[in-house]
Design a protein around this motif. Structure first.
Motif, PDB file in Angstrom:
ATOM      1  N   ALA A  19     -29.150 -80.318 -22.382  1.00 58.95           N
ATOM      2  CA  ALA A  19     -27.808 -80.786 -23.201  1.00 58.95           C
ATOM      3  C   ALA A  19     -26.638 -80.569 -21.990  1.00 58.95           C
ATOM      4  O   ALA A  19     -25.638 -81.596 -21.989  1.00 58.95           O
ATOM      5  CB  ALA A  19     -27.725 -80.119 -24.514  1.00 58.95           C
ATOM      6  N   SER A  20     -26.808 -79.305 -21.566  1.00 64.42           N
ATOM      7  CA  SER A  20     -25.544 -79.425 -20.815  1.00 64.42           C
ATOM      8  C   SER A  20     -25.482 -79.980 -19.562  1.00 64.42           C
ATOM      9  O   SER A  20     -24.353 -80.306 -19.101  1.00 64.42           O
ATOM     10  CB  SER A  20     -25.626 -77.832 -20.285  1.00 64.42           C
ATOM     11  OG  SER A  20     -26.628 -77.656 -19.200  1.00 64.42           O
ATOM     12  N   LYS A  21     -26.379 -80.780 -19.390  1.00 69.20           N
ATOM     13  CA  LYS A  21     -26.376 -81.781 -17.919  1.00 69.20           C
ATOM     14  C   LYS A  21     -25.932 -83.058 -18.816  1.00 69.20           C
ATOM     15  O   LYS A  21     -25.717 -83.954 -17.916  1.00 69.20           O
ATOM     16  CB  LYS A  21     -27.574 -82.015 -17.354  1.00 69.20           C
ATOM     17  CG  LYS A  21     -27.955 -80.613 -16.717  1.00 69.20           C
ATOM     18  CD  LYS A  21     -29.365 -80.498 -16.191  1.00 69.20           C
ATOM     19  CE  LYS A  21     -29.763 -79.047 -15.719  1.00 69.20           C
ATOM     20  NZ  LYS A  21     -31.146 -78.990 -15.462  1.00 69.20           N
ATOM     21  N   LEU A  22     -25.900 -83.355 -19.986  1.00 67.63           N
ATOM     22  CA  LEU A  22     -25.678 -84.753 -20.469  1.00 67.63           C
ATOM     23  C   LEU A  22     -24.054 -85.006 -20.812  1.00 67.63           C
ATOM     24  O   LEU A  22     -23.727 -86.142 -20.804  1.00 67.63           O
ATOM     25  CB  LEU A  22     -26.541 -84.832 -21.850  1.00 67.63           C
ATOM     26  CG  LEU A  22     -27.891 -84.555 -21.749  1.00 67.63           C
ATOM     27  CD1 LEU A  22     -28.503 -84.636 -23.402  1.00 67.63           C
ATOM     28  CD2 LEU A  22     -28.596 -85.842 -20.881  1.00 67.63           C
ATOM     29  N   LYS A  27     -23.982 -83.732 -26.156  1.00 68.10           N
ATOM     30  CA  LYS A  27     -24.473 -82.346 -26.183  1.00 68.10           C
ATOM     31  C   LYS A  27     -24.919 -81.711 -27.515  1.00 68.10           C
ATOM     32  O   LYS A  27     -26.034 -81.546 -27.689  1.00 68.10           O
ATOM     33  CB  LYS A  27     -23.533 -81.192 -25.227  1.00 68.10           C
ATOM     34  CG  LYS A  27     -24.211 -79.918 -25.310  1.00 68.10           C
ATOM     35  CD  LYS A  27     -23.039 -79.090 -24.540  1.00 68.10           C
ATOM     36  CE  LYS A  27     -23.472 -77.588 -24.529  1.00 68.10           C
ATOM     37  NZ  LYS A  27     -22.651 -76.507 -23.992  1.00 68.10           N
ATOM     38  N   ASP A  28     -24.109 -81.525 -28.543  1.00 67.35           N
ATOM     39  CA  ASP A  28     -24.242 -80.925 -29.705  1.00 67.35           C
ATOM     40  C   ASP A  28     -25.436 -81.847 -30.520  1.00 67.35           C
ATOM     41  O   ASP A  28     -26.233 -81.456 -30.956  1.00 67.35           O
ATOM     42  CB  ASP A  28     -22.993 -80.726 -30.611  1.00 67.35           C
ATOM     43  CG  ASP A  28     -22.148 -79.487 -29.975  1.00 67.35           C
ATOM     44  OD1 ASP A  28     -22.798 -78.841 -29.272  1.00 67.35           O
ATOM     45  OD2 ASP A  28     -21.096 -79.846 -30.211  1.00 67.35           O
ATOM     46  N   GLU A  29     -25.190 -83.091 -30.415  1.00 63.06           N
ATOM     47  CA  GLU A  29     -25.894 -84.034 -31.205  1.00 63.06           C
ATOM     48  C   GLU A  29     -27.347 -84.169 -30.606  1.00 63.06           C
ATOM     49  O   GLU A  29     -28.471 -84.087 -31.153  1.00 63.06           O
ATOM     50  CB  GLU A  29     -25.514 -85.573 -31.136  1.00 63.06           C
ATOM     51  CG  GLU A  29     -24.388 -85.751 -32.104  1.00 63.06           C
ATOM     52  CD  GLU A  29     -22.940 -85.268 -31.426  1.00 63.06           C
ATOM     53  OE1 GLU A  29     -23.021 -84.735 -30.055  1.00 63.06           O
ATOM     54  OE2 GLU A  29     -22.082 -85.450 -32.127  1.00 63.06           O
ATOM     55  N   PHE A  30     -27.438 -84.071 -29.184  1.00 59.79           N
ATOM     56  CA  PHE A  30     -28.854 -84.021 -28.365  1.00 59.79           C
ATOM     57  C   PHE A  30     -29.554 -82.624 -29.020  1.00 59.79           C
ATOM     58  O   PHE A  30     -30.956 -82.668 -29.430  1.00 59.79           O
ATOM     59  CB  PHE A  30     -28.569 -83.951 -27.031  1.00 59.79           C
ATOM     60  CG  PHE A  30     -29.987 -83.466 -26.156  1.00 59.79           C
ATOM     61  CD1 PHE A  30     -30.956 -84.891 -26.304  1.00 59.79           C
ATOM     62  CD2 PHE A  30     -30.315 -82.520 -25.796  1.00 59.79           C
ATOM     63  CE1 PHE A  30     -31.938 -84.582 -25.472  1.00 59.79           C
ATOM     64  CE2 PHE A  30     -31.695 -82.219 -25.152  1.00 59.79           C
ATOM     65  CZ  PHE A  30     -32.186 -83.414 -25.089  1.00 59.79           C
ATOM     66  N   ILE A  31     -29.055 -81.598 -29.156  1.00 62.91           N
ATOM     67  CA  ILE A  31     -29.536 -80.298 -29.433  1.00 62.91           C
ATOM     68  C   ILE A  31     -29.855 -80.426 -30.759  1.00 62.91           C
ATOM     69  O   ILE A  31     -31.017 -80.012 -31.324  1.00 62.91           O
ATOM     70  CB  ILE A  31     -28.445 -78.968 -29.255  1.00 62.91           C
ATOM     71  CG1 ILE A  31     -28.269 -78.921 -27.700  1.00 62.91           C
ATOM     72  CG2 ILE A  31     -29.208 -77.808 -29.958  1.00 62.91           C
ATOM     73  CD1 ILE A  31     -26.968 -77.884 -27.384  1.00 62.91           C
ATOM     74  N   LYS A  32     -29.114 -81.044 -31.862  1.00 68.44           N
ATOM     75  CA  LYS A  32     -29.150 -81.173 -33.193  1.00 68.44           C
ATOM     76  C   LYS A  32     -30.736 -82.091 -33.212  1.00 68.44           C
ATOM     77  O   LYS A  32     -31.547 -81.774 -34.101  1.00 68.44           O
ATOM     78  CB  LYS A  32     -28.410 -81.599 -33.962  1.00 68.44           C
ATOM     79  CG  LYS A  32     -28.464 -81.801 -35.370  1.00 68.44           C
ATOM     80  CD  LYS A  32     -27.330 -82.400 -36.149  1.00 68.44           C
ATOM     81  CE  LYS A  32     -27.523 -82.699 -37.631  1.00 68.44           C
ATOM     82  NZ  LYS A  32     -26.485 -83.280 -38.301  1.00 68.44           N
ATOM     83  N   ASP A  33     -30.672 -83.121 -32.623  1.00 64.48           N
ATOM     84  CA  ASP A  33     -31.962 -84.238 -32.599  1.00 64.48           C
ATOM     85  C   ASP A  33     -33.043 -83.431 -32.075  1.00 64.48           C
ATOM     86  O   ASP A  33     -34.327 -83.626 -32.689  1.00 64.48           O
ATOM     87  CB  ASP A  33     -31.562 -85.485 -31.905  1.00 64.48           C
ATOM     88  CG  ASP A  33     -30.643 -86.325 -32.697  1.00 64.48           C
ATOM     89  OD1 ASP A  33     -30.522 -86.089 -33.926  1.00 64.48           O
ATOM     90  OD2 ASP A  33     -29.950 -87.073 -32.041  1.00 64.48           O
TER      91      ASP A  33
END
Length: 108
Positions: A19-22, A27-33
């Motif tokens: 996520a840190s590279k996105l 970032k937060d949404e990617f981690i949540k998903d």
């Protein structure tokens, strides 16, 4: 030998890494998903990582199986951001890759 909770912790770290590279906007949404995907596929992931730890499943086998579950990654949080379908598919693939990387590091 690591257990499933160790795997989940490793997966969460891997999701944060990716996520840190996105970029901050997703970032937060990617981690949540990614976490939602792991929760929805938990029973299968438990079974598959156990088989992997026992040497009965290869990294390639796991990738095939997890790819079959890719549709569980509904990416709802990212959809609300208005992300294009092609980009969402890339994020789904990144979540699958996170699972494979984490499992390989823990059980492979």
């Amino acid at each position: 030998m690591p257990d499933f909770n160790d795997f989940i912790d490793q997966l969460k770290n891997e999701l944060v890494n990716r996520a840190s590279k996105l970029g901050d906007e997703v970032k937060d949404e990617f981690i949540k998903d990614g976490r939602t995907f792991a929760e929805e596929a938990e029973d299968d992931l438990k079974r598959w990582t156990k088989l992997m730890a026992e040497g009965k499943l290869t990294k390639e086998d796991l990738k095939f199986l997890v790819n079959g579950k890719k549709d569980l990654a509904k990416m709802e949080a990212l959809k609300h951001k208005g992300i294009a379908k092609a980009q969402l598919d890339q994020y789904k693939s990144s979540i699958v890759d996170s699972v494979i990387t984490s499992a390989s590091e823990m059980f492979g």
